[in-house]
Design an enzyme around this catalytic site. Structure first.
Site, PDB file in Angstrom:
ATOM      1  N   ILE A  12      67.610  58.713  82.273  1.00  0.00           N
ATOM      2  CA  ILE A  12      66.708  58.030  83.370  1.00  0.00           C
ATOM      3  C   ILE A  12      67.589  56.702  83.693  1.00  0.00           C
ATOM      4  O   ILE A  12      66.845  56.260  85.203  1.00  0.00           O
ATOM      5  CB  ILE A  12      65.573  58.526  82.535  1.00  0.00           C
ATOM      6  CG1 ILE A  12      65.777  59.632  82.253  1.00  0.00           C
ATOM      7  CG2 ILE A  12      64.237  57.545  83.659  1.00  0.00           C
ATOM      8  CD1 ILE A  12      63.851  59.645  81.330  1.00  0.00           C
ATOM      9  N   SER A 125      56.732  58.511  76.471  1.00  0.00           N
ATOM     10  CA  SER A 125      56.751  60.580  76.590  1.00  0.00           C
ATOM     11  C   SER A 125      55.878  60.935  76.441  1.00  0.00           C
ATOM     12  O   SER A 125      54.305  60.842  75.163  1.00  0.00           O
ATOM     13  CB  SER A 125      57.433  60.987  75.944  1.00  0.00           C
ATOM     14  OG  SER A 125      57.708  62.259  75.640  1.00  0.00           O
ATOM     15  N   TYR A 150      61.008  61.561  66.564  1.00  0.00           N
ATOM     16  CA  TYR A 150      61.252  61.167  67.382  1.00  0.00           C
ATOM     17  C   TYR A 150      59.620  61.190  68.568  1.00  0.00           C
ATOM     18  O   TYR A 150      59.614  60.217  68.655  1.00  0.00           O
ATOM     19  CB  TYR A 150      62.706  62.021  68.541  1.00  0.00           C
ATOM     20  CG  TYR A 150      62.396  62.228  69.746  1.00  0.00           C
ATOM     21  CD1 TYR A 150      63.238  61.506  70.607  1.00  0.00           C
ATOM     22  CD2 TYR A 150      61.327  63.093  70.922  1.00  0.00           C
ATOM     23  CE1 TYR A 150      62.826  60.584  71.777  1.00  0.00           C
ATOM     24  CE2 TYR A 150      61.110  62.745  72.064  1.00  0.00           C
ATOM     25  CZ  TYR A 150      61.735  61.632  72.459  1.00  0.00           C
ATOM     26  OH  TYR A 150      61.016  61.722  74.025  1.00  0.00           O
ATOM     27  N   LYS A 154      58.105  57.242  70.065  1.00  0.00           N
ATOM     28  CA  LYS A 154      56.818  56.965  71.135  1.00  0.00           C
ATOM     29  C   LYS A 154      56.046  56.808  70.570  1.00  0.00           C
ATOM     30  O   LYS A 154      55.162  55.608  71.715  1.00  0.00           O
ATOM     31  CB  LYS A 154      57.148  58.335  72.260  1.00  0.00           C
ATOM     32  CG  LYS A 154      58.297  58.729  72.147  1.00  0.00           C
ATOM     33  CD  LYS A 154      59.169  57.748  73.063  1.00  0.00           C
ATOM     34  CE  LYS A 154      60.807  57.537  73.085  1.00  0.00           C
ATOM     35  NZ  LYS A 154      61.488  56.828  73.999  1.00  0.00           N
ATOM     36  N   TYR A 178      56.241  59.704  79.825  1.00  0.00           N
ATOM     37  CA  TYR A 178      56.968  60.716  81.178  1.00  0.00           C
ATOM     38  C   TYR A 178      56.443  62.430  80.597  1.00  0.00           C
ATOM     39  O   TYR A 178      56.959  62.679  79.739  1.00  0.00           O
ATOM     40  CB  TYR A 178      58.794  60.632  81.107  1.00  0.00           C
ATOM     41  CG  TYR A 178      59.503  59.629  80.952  1.00  0.00           C
ATOM     42  CD1 TYR A 178      58.916  58.653  81.556  1.00  0.00           C
ATOM     43  CD2 TYR A 178      60.818  59.332  80.385  1.00  0.00           C
ATOM     44  CE1 TYR A 178      59.688  57.252  80.725  1.00  0.00           C
ATOM     45  CE2 TYR A 178      61.168  58.045  80.392  1.00  0.00           C
ATOM     46  CZ  TYR A 178      60.468  56.913  81.222  1.00  0.00           C
ATOM     47  OH  TYR A 178      61.188  55.987  80.512  1.00  0.00           O
ATOM     48  N   PHE A 179      56.734  62.901  82.186  1.00  0.00           N
ATOM     49  CA  PHE A 179      56.960  64.632  81.655  1.00  0.00           C
ATOM     50  C   PHE A 179      58.208  65.668  81.156  1.00  0.00           C
ATOM     51  O   PHE A 179      58.265  64.880  80.660  1.00  0.00           O
ATOM     52  CB  PHE A 179      55.818  65.096  82.270  1.00  0.00           C
ATOM     53  CG  PHE A 179      54.091  65.186  81.608  1.00  0.00           C
ATOM     54  CD1 PHE A 179      53.606  63.962  81.947  1.00  0.00           C
ATOM     55  CD2 PHE A 179      53.747  66.124  81.184  1.00  0.00           C
ATOM     56  CE1 PHE A 179      52.103  62.587  81.358  1.00  0.00           C
ATOM     57  CE2 PHE A 179      52.131  65.392  80.644  1.00  0.00           C
ATOM     58  CZ  PHE A 179      51.692  64.094  81.077  1.00  0.00           C
ATOM     59  N   LEU A 201      65.438  72.689  78.394  1.00  0.00           N
ATOM     60  CA  LEU A 201      65.162  73.850  79.689  1.00  0.00           C
ATOM     61  C   LEU A 201      66.626  73.816  81.135  1.00  0.00           C
ATOM     62  O   LEU A 201      66.796  74.796  81.028  1.00  0.00           O
ATOM     63  CB  LEU A 201      63.314  73.969  80.181  1.00  0.00           C
ATOM     64  CG  LEU A 201      64.086  75.662  81.198  1.00  0.00           C
ATOM     65  CD1 LEU A 201      64.660  76.980  80.544  1.00  0.00           C
ATOM     66  CD2 LEU A 201      62.295  75.774  81.644  1.00  0.00           C
ATOM     67  N   ARG A 296      60.124  79.389  70.352  1.00  0.00           N
ATOM     68  CA  ARG A 296      60.746  78.439  69.292  1.00  0.00           C
ATOM     69  C   ARG A 296      59.312  77.010  68.707  1.00  0.00           C
ATOM     70  O   ARG A 296      58.365  76.986  68.756  1.00  0.00           O
ATOM     71  CB  ARG A 296      61.419  77.141  70.487  1.00  0.00           C
ATOM     72  CG  ARG A 296      62.370  76.401  70.175  1.00  0.00           C
ATOM     73  CD  ARG A 296      62.910  75.003  71.012  1.00  0.00           C
ATOM     74  NE  ARG A 296      61.937  74.485  71.891  1.00  0.00           N
ATOM     75  CZ  ARG A 296      62.762  73.479  72.750  1.00  0.00           C
ATOM     76  NH1 ARG A 296      63.861  73.423  72.839  1.00  0.00           N
ATOM     77  NH2 ARG A 296      61.389  73.157  73.619  1.00  0.00           N
ATOM     78  N   GLY A 298      57.065  74.672  66.906  1.00  0.00           N
ATOM     79  CA  GLY A 298      56.933  73.624  67.752  1.00  0.00           C
ATOM     80  C   GLY A 298      56.728  72.918  68.879  1.00  0.00           C
ATOM     81  O   GLY A 298      56.440  72.078  69.324  1.00  0.00           O
ATOM     82  N   ASP A 299      56.900  74.618  69.656  1.00  0.00           N
ATOM     83  CA  ASP A 299      56.800  74.385  71.624  1.00  0.00           C
ATOM     84  C   ASP A 299      55.173  74.525  71.373  1.00  0.00           C
ATOM     85  O   ASP A 299      54.549  75.229  70.631  1.00  0.00           O
ATOM     86  CB  ASP A 299      56.984  75.565  71.828  1.00  0.00           C
ATOM     87  CG  ASP A 299      58.206  74.932  72.867  1.00  0.00           C
ATOM     88  OD1 ASP A 299      58.277  73.824  72.769  1.00  0.00           O
ATOM     89  OD2 ASP A 299      59.240  76.245  72.892  1.00  0.00           O
TER      90      ASP A 299
END
Ligand code: UD1
Length: 341
Positions: A12, A125, A150, A154, A178-179, A201, A296, A298-299
């Protein structure tokens, strides 16, 4: 006007450097090259026609941070990308994340606190929302307990900036939440360079398309969504980069309403994993090899942005569609893997 971009060789960061240069800013980059390559400088120069200044500094070295700001008193704004970002690694090595992401933030804010007028943009995030109760997600949605160190860096980062702004009216800051950033510069001269096996992904898809990976595992198709796969808000990295320039300009022009503000940066549209795969197949003209596997850990099920605040207050709106972003991601993957059409 000189702007410091930390982590300016990263994904970014490098796209933001180009957009800053396009608007006439002089950019100085700090990067420790732990997750980026100095060759990115050439890519930036070949797009904008201007080589940014660059200093290889590890921001964990407090004395070097202090020395940098002494030598560059003319820095008018800082966009702070430099951070570690692998969610899984952060669970294994939490202290690395607290040191890299929080320690360095504190050192920079200490230096900015010495200035009469400092302008600071922070990479936050949508992870701060966790699984939000309502879609689309507005900035007033509650911040949920972080799933990983992590994510926690943020949340804590935002709080540290907020607390610092409260006692220092000369410091103005914006956190951009951010998405899911994806894609690459349309010139295919800069883009994402994941180290090792990508966890996200889109790079996993393009690497599978390029033959580096055998197949994509789709993590779960039994979620309560239209096709059973998770929903995210995928934003073209160039749109995201432009949001940083707009946010910084707001601060430089003193247009901010308070000296700490938060904005979502997404497209406002949710896409499922299967829709992202379909977009890749359209861009590449290839069938993607994938299989459905277990969810997965934590998703979250779904996350997409309400972008009203950024649209109305910042006057910024994402312009690219998922297909355009995917095309750029695929063009970049082909370029770095030397794949001919
Ligand atoms: C991930 C991080 C998030 C970080 C963001 C940065 C986790 C749990 N979350 O978010 O903290 O801010 O990246 O971009 O790692 N998927 C597959 N197969 C894959 C990879 C992903 O099916 O091989 C699915 C995931 O289940 C998810 C979607 O694709 O539904 C997007 O995944 P990913 O790119 O990792 O992003 P996030 O999980 O949103």
């Amino acid at each position: 006007m000189k702007i410091l971009v930390t982590g300016g060789l990263g994904f970014i960061g490098s796209h933001t450097v180009v957009e800053l240069q396009n608007k006439g800013f002089n950019v100085i980059i700090i990067d420790d090259c732990s997750n980026a390559d100095e060759k990115v400088l050439e890519g930036i120069k070949s797009i904008s026609g201007k080589m940014p200044e660059f200093e290889k500094i590890d921001l964990k070295e407090k004395d070097k941070v202090e020395d940098f700001f002494k030598r560059h008193e003319d820095v008018k704004g800082v966009i702070h990308f430099a951070a570690s970002k692998a969610v899984g690694e952060s669970v294994q090595e939490p202290l690395k994340y607290y040191e890299n992401n929080i320690g360095t933030l504190v050192y920079i804010l200490k230096e900015l606190s010495k200035k009469n007028n400092a302008n600071f943009i922070f990479s936050s995030s949508c992870t701060v929302y966790g699984q939000a109760d309502e879609m689309p997600i507005t900035e007033s949605a509650p911040v949920k307990t972080a799933e990983s160190p992590y994510g926690n860096t943020k949340q804590m980062g935002e709080e540290i900036i907020f607390d610092t702004c409260k006692v220092n009216a000369d410091l103005k800051a914006i956190s951009l939440r951010y998405f899911n950033p994806m894609g690459a510069h349309p010139s295919a001269k800069i883009g994402e360079l994941p180290i090792g096996v990508p966890q996200n992904l889109v790079p996993f898809i393009t690497q599978t398309g390029a033959g580096l990976r055998d197949e994509l595992s789709v993590f779960g198709d039994d979620y309560p969504t239209s096709d059973g796969t998770c929903i995210r808000d995928y934003i073209h990295v160039v749109d995201l980069a432009k949001a940083h320039v707009v946010a910084l300009t707001r601060l430089l022009e003193d247009k901010n309403e308070s000296n700490y503000e938060v904005f979502n940066v997404g497209t406002g549209t949710g896409s499922s994993v299967l829709e992202v795969i379909a977009s890749f197949e359209k861009a590449s003209g290839k069938k993607l090899n994938y299989k459905i596997v277990a969810r997965r850990a934590g998703d979250i099920i779904s996350a997409y942005a309400d972008t009203t605040k950024a649209n109305t207050i910042l006057g910024w709106k994402a312009e690219s569609t998922l297909d355009e972003a995917m095309q750029s991601a695929w063009d970049w993957e082909k370029k770095i893997r030397k794949i001919q059409d």
